[in-house]
Write a protein that holds these residues in place. Structure first.
Motif, mmCIF file in Angstrom:
data_model
loop_
_atom_site.group_PDB
_atom_site.id
_atom_site.type_symbol
_atom_site.label_atom_id
_atom_site.label_comp_id
_atom_site.label_asym_id
_atom_site.label_seq_id
_atom_site.Cartn_x
_atom_site.Cartn_y
_atom_site.Cartn_z
ATOM 1 N N GLY A 1 126.081 21.322 -79.151
ATOM 2 C CA GLY A 1 124.594 20.946 -78.920
ATOM 3 C C GLY A 1 123.974 22.369 -78.990
ATOM 4 O O GLY A 1 122.525 22.348 -78.375
ATOM 5 N N VAL A 2 124.314 23.496 -79.686
ATOM 6 C CA VAL A 2 123.357 24.736 -79.589
ATOM 7 C C VAL A 2 122.916 24.967 -80.947
ATOM 8 O O VAL A 2 123.648 24.858 -82.165
ATOM 9 N N ILE A 3 121.691 25.175 -81.003
ATOM 10 C CA ILE A 3 121.056 25.618 -82.528
ATOM 11 C C ILE A 3 120.719 27.087 -82.207
ATOM 12 O O ILE A 3 120.038 27.509 -81.386
ATOM 13 N N PRO A 4 121.285 27.828 -83.162
ATOM 14 C CA PRO A 4 120.921 29.308 -83.304
ATOM 15 C C PRO A 4 119.430 29.411 -83.494
ATOM 16 O O PRO A 4 118.806 28.812 -84.110
ATOM 17 N N GLY A 5 118.856 30.676 -82.606
ATOM 18 C CA GLY A 5 117.442 30.762 -82.891
ATOM 19 C C GLY A 5 117.074 32.394 -83.184
ATOM 20 O O GLY A 5 117.870 33.350 -82.715
ATOM 21 N N LEU A 6 116.301 32.539 -83.968
ATOM 22 C CA LEU A 6 115.659 33.753 -84.465
ATOM 23 C C LEU A 6 114.374 34.215 -83.991
ATOM 24 O O LEU A 6 113.437 33.179 -84.311
ATOM 25 N N ALA A 7 114.294 35.158 -83.253
ATOM 26 C CA ALA A 7 112.645 35.757 -83.177
ATOM 27 C C ALA A 7 112.427 36.938 -84.163
ATOM 28 O O ALA A 7 113.107 37.705 -84.351
ATOM 29 N N VAL A 8 111.222 36.789 -84.709
ATOM 30 C CA VAL A 8 110.405 37.696 -85.723
ATOM 31 C C VAL A 8 109.290 38.184 -85.368
ATOM 32 O O VAL A 8 108.220 37.526 -84.961
ATOM 33 N N ILE A 9 109.157 39.251 -85.115
ATOM 34 C CA ILE A 9 107.950 40.168 -84.689
ATOM 35 C C ILE A 9 107.318 40.767 -85.844
ATOM 36 O O ILE A 9 108.220 41.523 -86.554
ATOM 37 N N LEU A 10 106.175 40.578 -86.184
ATOM 38 C CA LEU A 10 105.342 41.084 -87.389
ATOM 39 C C LEU A 10 104.192 41.748 -86.728
ATOM 40 O O LEU A 10 103.386 40.935 -86.077
ATOM 41 N N VAL A 11 104.063 43.232 -86.979
ATOM 42 C CA VAL A 11 102.869 43.653 -86.506
ATOM 43 C C VAL A 11 102.143 44.353 -87.708
ATOM 44 O O VAL A 11 102.831 44.791 -88.518
ATOM 45 N N GLY A 12 101.006 43.749 -87.641
ATOM 46 C CA GLY A 12 99.811 44.315 -88.739
ATOM 47 C C GLY A 12 99.821 43.350 -90.001
ATOM 48 O O GLY A 12 100.503 42.364 -89.739
ATOM 49 N N ASP A 13 98.955 44.011 -91.114
ATOM 50 C CA ASP A 13 98.621 42.921 -92.127
ATOM 51 C C ASP A 13 99.247 43.287 -93.265
ATOM 52 O O ASP A 13 98.483 43.043 -94.595
ATOM 53 N N ARG A 14 100.399 44.006 -93.468
ATOM 54 C CA ARG A 14 100.864 44.292 -95.063
ATOM 55 C C ARG A 14 101.382 43.086 -95.457
ATOM 56 O O ARG A 14 102.011 42.208 -94.927
ATOM 57 N N LYS A 15 100.794 42.880 -96.656
ATOM 58 C CA LYS A 15 101.196 41.602 -97.488
ATOM 59 C C LYS A 15 102.711 41.422 -97.771
ATOM 60 O O LYS A 15 103.276 40.461 -97.648
ATOM 61 N N ASP A 16 103.447 42.590 -98.055
ATOM 62 C CA ASP A 16 104.636 42.366 -98.243
ATOM 63 C C ASP A 16 105.593 41.901 -97.256
ATOM 64 O O ASP A 16 106.394 41.152 -97.264
ATOM 65 N N SER A 17 105.117 42.777 -96.055
ATOM 66 C CA SER A 17 105.876 42.269 -94.884
ATOM 67 C C SER A 17 105.641 40.697 -94.392
ATOM 68 O O SER A 17 106.491 40.165 -93.898
ATOM 69 N N ALA A 18 104.497 40.347 -94.619
ATOM 70 C CA ALA A 18 103.977 39.089 -94.486
ATOM 71 C C ALA A 18 104.911 37.967 -95.133
ATOM 72 O O ALA A 18 105.289 36.826 -94.843
ATOM 73 N N THR A 19 105.119 38.374 -96.459
ATOM 74 C CA THR A 19 105.928 37.559 -97.298
ATOM 75 C C THR A 19 107.413 37.532 -97.079
ATOM 76 O O THR A 19 108.159 36.598 -97.018
ATOM 77 N N TYR A 20 107.861 38.570 -96.794
ATOM 78 C CA TYR A 20 109.275 38.777 -96.282
ATOM 79 C C TYR A 20 109.418 37.766 -95.107
ATOM 80 O O TYR A 20 110.325 37.262 -94.862
ATOM 81 N N VAL A 21 108.535 37.922 -93.778
ATOM 82 C CA VAL A 21 108.748 37.099 -92.606
ATOM 83 C C VAL A 21 108.591 35.651 -93.148
ATOM 84 O O VAL A 21 109.528 34.917 -92.636
ATOM 85 N N ARG A 22 107.677 35.144 -94.046
ATOM 86 C CA ARG A 22 107.609 33.922 -94.307
ATOM 87 C C ARG A 22 108.641 33.427 -95.004
ATOM 88 O O ARG A 22 109.339 32.418 -94.653
ATOM 89 N N ASN A 23 109.412 34.329 -95.723
ATOM 90 C CA ASN A 23 110.689 33.818 -96.513
ATOM 91 C C ASN A 23 111.899 33.602 -95.561
ATOM 92 O O ASN A 23 112.641 32.705 -95.627
ATOM 93 N N LYS A 24 111.798 34.579 -94.441
ATOM 94 C CA LYS A 24 112.751 34.484 -93.567
ATOM 95 C C LYS A 24 112.716 33.228 -92.635
ATOM 96 O O LYS A 24 113.786 32.612 -92.574
ATOM 97 N N LYS A 25 111.567 32.937 -92.379
ATOM 98 C CA LYS A 25 111.155 31.665 -91.567
ATOM 99 C C LYS A 25 111.559 30.509 -92.294
ATOM 100 O O LYS A 25 112.314 29.399 -91.915
ATOM 101 N N LYS A 26 111.414 30.371 -93.877
ATOM 102 C CA LYS A 26 111.602 29.344 -94.579
ATOM 103 C C LYS A 26 113.253 29.091 -94.863
ATOM 104 O O LYS A 26 113.708 28.060 -94.644
ATOM 105 N N ALA A 27 113.796 30.536 -94.779
ATOM 106 C CA ALA A 27 115.216 30.368 -94.784
ATOM 107 C C ALA A 27 115.908 29.675 -93.688
ATOM 108 O O ALA A 27 117.066 28.933 -93.828
ATOM 109 N N CYS A 28 115.501 30.164 -92.536
ATOM 110 C CA CYS A 28 115.762 29.744 -91.179
ATOM 111 C C CYS A 28 115.908 28.098 -91.274
ATOM 112 O O CYS A 28 116.904 27.444 -90.910
#
Ligand SMILES: Nc1nc2c(c(=O)[nH]1)N[C@@H](CN(C=O)c1ccc(C(=O)N[C@@H](CCC(=O)O)C(=O)O)cc1)CN2
Length: 345
Positions: A82-109
């Motif tokens: 009954g356990v679901i793994p959980g990932l917390a992602v912290i994004l600071v600032g407004d770099r477009k590339d970083s925002a894309t990577y974080v979005r892709n990480k969330k989608k992959a999760c």
């Protein structure tokens, strides 16, 4: 990508002496199955030919295969305990590339059934605010992995922030204790950094033997070059690191059976630097001008692909090589963390 790009020529230029090209662009920035590496029983996606026929090392399809394996494991865990793994992602600032990577990480999760939480902090946040988020996630039992997207804004001390992540949740493998253990014989890190881990995983899944081979890592960043060199030597390669102060880099690179290029310089490694039959893992993701592309640029690696394919036995493409593996390894590290906490085998 586009927010932080600088452009270079899209072809493999040759007018400058190579050592000068290297100096002009100073770089920025394994072992056991318990760390999530494939073992010999894992069916390879493709088998390296023993003759001289060339292979493209398809990171995109290996990453997909790994995501499928993770999906099965996540659902086995959920159904059994009954356990679901959980990932917390912290994004600071407004770099477009970083925002894309974080979005892709969330989608992959989402695609593998891992829960994800996200903290988006403005560019002018203080270090203390970031540390507060990390402290909250450190104490949250539903969070098995914490990731701070890099680079951070320049007013922040990256080391202070990375040091604050609990080592047991350091799924990026950037905590100095995890890196330090990687460097020590007989010690195991809890997590291996995702990009170098992905490079080694590609070698394993393509049945490239590492033991006793000469390997050259180009670049010595904390997040790719240094850990990649440590991982290769843990697998009994003889490893050299070529960096911005190396004289005659070509001469050293030409001796390598395995090349990991992680220097962030478009097309720096030329065909004439490559030993015939070498295996090349290209970590570089460099934007170069391309009037034919709707974005105005395309991505190329640190290795001149068109020249490399004529001389190497296998090469990762850019895009579609190491990049997709980075996110697959993050998912794998998050699963490893959850299994470890809950003693789930
Ligand atoms: N906390 C971290 N920050 C950063 C890491 C990291 O591992 N942890 N690595 C990089 C960025 N990165 C993930 O965060 C990353 C980079 C590239 C790719 C990728 O899939 N690239 C594609 C091309 C993408 C495109 O078209 O723009 C590819 O190579 O095929 C994934 C993840 C720095 N920060």
């Amino acid at each position: 990508m586009a927010s932080s790009v600088f452009f270079t020529h899209s072809h493999c230029y040759s007018s400058k002496p190579s050592s000068l090209v290297f100096r002009l662009h100073r770089q920025v920035g394994l072992g056991p199955t318990s760390l999530g590496f494939s073992s010999s029983h894992v069916a390879p996606v493709a088998v390296m030919a023993t003759d001289s026929s060339f292979k493209v090392i398809d990171g995109k399809s290996v990453a997909k295969q790994i995501r499928d394996e993770i999906t099965a494991e996540v659902s086995r865990m959920r159904e059994s305990i009954g356990v679901i793994p959980g990932l917390a992602v912290i994004l600071v600032g407004d770099r477009k590339d970083s925002a894309t990577y974080v979005r892709n990480k969330k989608k992959a999760c989402e695609s593998v059934g891992i829960n994800s939480l996200e903290a988006n902090l403005p560019e002018n946040s203080t270090e203390e605010e970031v540390l507060n988020y990390i402290a909250g996630y450190n104490d949250d039992p539903s969070v098995h992995g914490i990731l701070v997207q890099l680079p951070l804004p320049s007013h922040m001390n990256e080391q202070n922030i990375l040091n604050a992540v609990r080592i047991e949740k350091d799924v990026d493998g950037f905590h100095p204790l995890n890196i330090g253990r990687l460097a020590m014989r007989g010690r195991e890190p809890l997590f291996v950094p995702c990009t170098p881990k992905g490079c080694i995983e590609l070698l394993h899944r393509y049945n490239v033997s590492i033991k006793g081979k000469r390997a050259v890592v180009i670049g010595r960043s904390n997040i790719v070059g240094m850990p990649a060199a440590l991982l290769l030597q843990r697998e009994d390669a003889t490893v050299s690191i070529v960096h911005s102060r190396t004289s005659n880099p070509e001469e050293i690179i030409r001796q390598a059976d395995i090349i990991i290029a992680a220097v962030g310089q478009a097309n720096m490694v030329r065909g004439s630097w490559i030993k015939p039959g070498a295996v090349i893992i290209d970590v570089g993701i460099n934007p170069v001008e391309d009037p034919n592309s709707p974005r105005g640029y395309k991505l190329v690696g640190d290795v001149c692909y068109e020249e490399a394919i004529r001389i190497a036995s296998a090469v990762t493409p850019v895009p579609g090589g190491v990049g997709p593996m980075t996110i697959a390894m993050l998912l794998q590290n998050t699963l490893i963390s959850a299994k470890r906490v809950h003693n789930f085998e």
